[in-house]
Write an enzyme that holds these catalytic residues in place. Sequence first.
Site, PDB file in Angstrom:
ATOM      1  N   PRO A   2     101.300  63.509  27.735  1.00  0.00           N
ATOM      2  CA  PRO A   2     102.376  64.258  27.139  1.00  0.00           C
ATOM      3  C   PRO A   2     102.286  64.551  25.650  1.00  0.00           C
ATOM      4  O   PRO A   2     103.184  64.190  24.933  1.00  0.00           O
ATOM      5  CB  PRO A   2     103.578  63.374  27.419  1.00  0.00           C
ATOM      6  CG  PRO A   2     103.027  61.980  27.594  1.00  0.00           C
ATOM      7  CD  PRO A   2     101.561  62.085  27.579  1.00  0.00           C
ATOM      8  N   GLU A   3     101.287  65.213  25.159  1.00  0.00           N
ATOM      9  CA  GLU A   3     101.417  65.808  23.829  1.00  0.00           C
ATOM     10  C   GLU A   3     101.471  67.315  24.033  1.00  0.00           C
ATOM     11  O   GLU A   3     101.466  67.772  25.175  1.00  0.00           O
ATOM     12  CB  GLU A   3     100.268  65.371  22.911  1.00  0.00           C
ATOM     13  CG  GLU A   3     100.321  63.864  22.595  1.00  0.00           C
ATOM     14  CD  GLU A   3      99.244  63.393  21.634  1.00  0.00           C
ATOM     15  OE1 GLU A   3      99.055  64.038  20.604  1.00  0.00           O
ATOM     16  OE2 GLU A   3      98.592  62.377  21.919  1.00  0.00           O
TER      17      GLU A   3
END
Length: 273
Positions: A2-3
């Site tokens: 999750p970036e």
Amino acid sequence: MPELPEVETIVQGLQAVVKGELIVAAQQSGLKMRAQMVPNFSKKIIHKTIVEIYRNAKYIVIRLNDDSHIIIHLGMSGRILIGEDIAPSKHDHLILHLASGIRIVFNDPRRFGTVCYSQEPIEKLDFFKNLGIEPLSNAFDSTWLSKATSRSSAPIKSFLMNANIIVGIGNIYACESLFAAGINPEKPAKQLKRKEIVKLVDAIKQVLASALASGGSTLRDYVKSNGDVGGFQHHFQVYGRKDQACFQCTTPIKMLRLSGRSTYYCPKCQAKR
DNA sequence: CTTTTGACCTGACAGC
DNA sequence: TGCTGTCAGGTCAAAA
């Protein structure tokens, strides 16, 4: 995963498959996430159509035909699976059943993520109130960054990871961008020279864009097989490479803890001064 | 005000 | 085969 590049990759995967789709059923785990979700919103979204899906910072926003929104944040361990026959599993928090038979499943073991529903304009949600600049936007340039850094004595790495200043850059891309720019992660933001600022802006855009390109390359496999997403881990220069030789100068990569996060850097290529 | 720390959670993995 | 400790891609409230 999750970036920014991972969230963007997932959003693009969703866009390709579920735009215009009717939601015929929905289920929620009801378990408490980072932010309290609206209880039993599943009933409210049935028979509505997905008209738009987009990313804001690390949030996934799904707009329905009545202008209400489903907002998902993946936290540290969140995943989205898209497919016709996804086996139910332990940490599924939202399952959308679409008219075509496709399902969208949000699964998050650690529950640092978020699922919620809003019938109000989303700008009113607390999530979106204090978000910083999008690093891939044109507004994010050396002029902007030099003004922003001049006010902060925090280490540049912590500065980059602060979502109130810049969104989307997490631990991996902060480390990788600083390596690409040849800047020491501990250097106070306000001490960056003009030249370093220019390099850093360039490095951030470059790293995020190429990570996005790698994520995109495995997107199809991901959607079809529900396997893992992303190929950028094969391109890491410093992240997770403690004691291994720097690809540039063969000096062993060092690790230190900065604001509680593991920080990888090359002591020679990113010397202090 | 700014910056850092601790809390929130589960799961994977190393070492005993 | 346990058990224990450590670590993990994020964010926020509370402390410093």
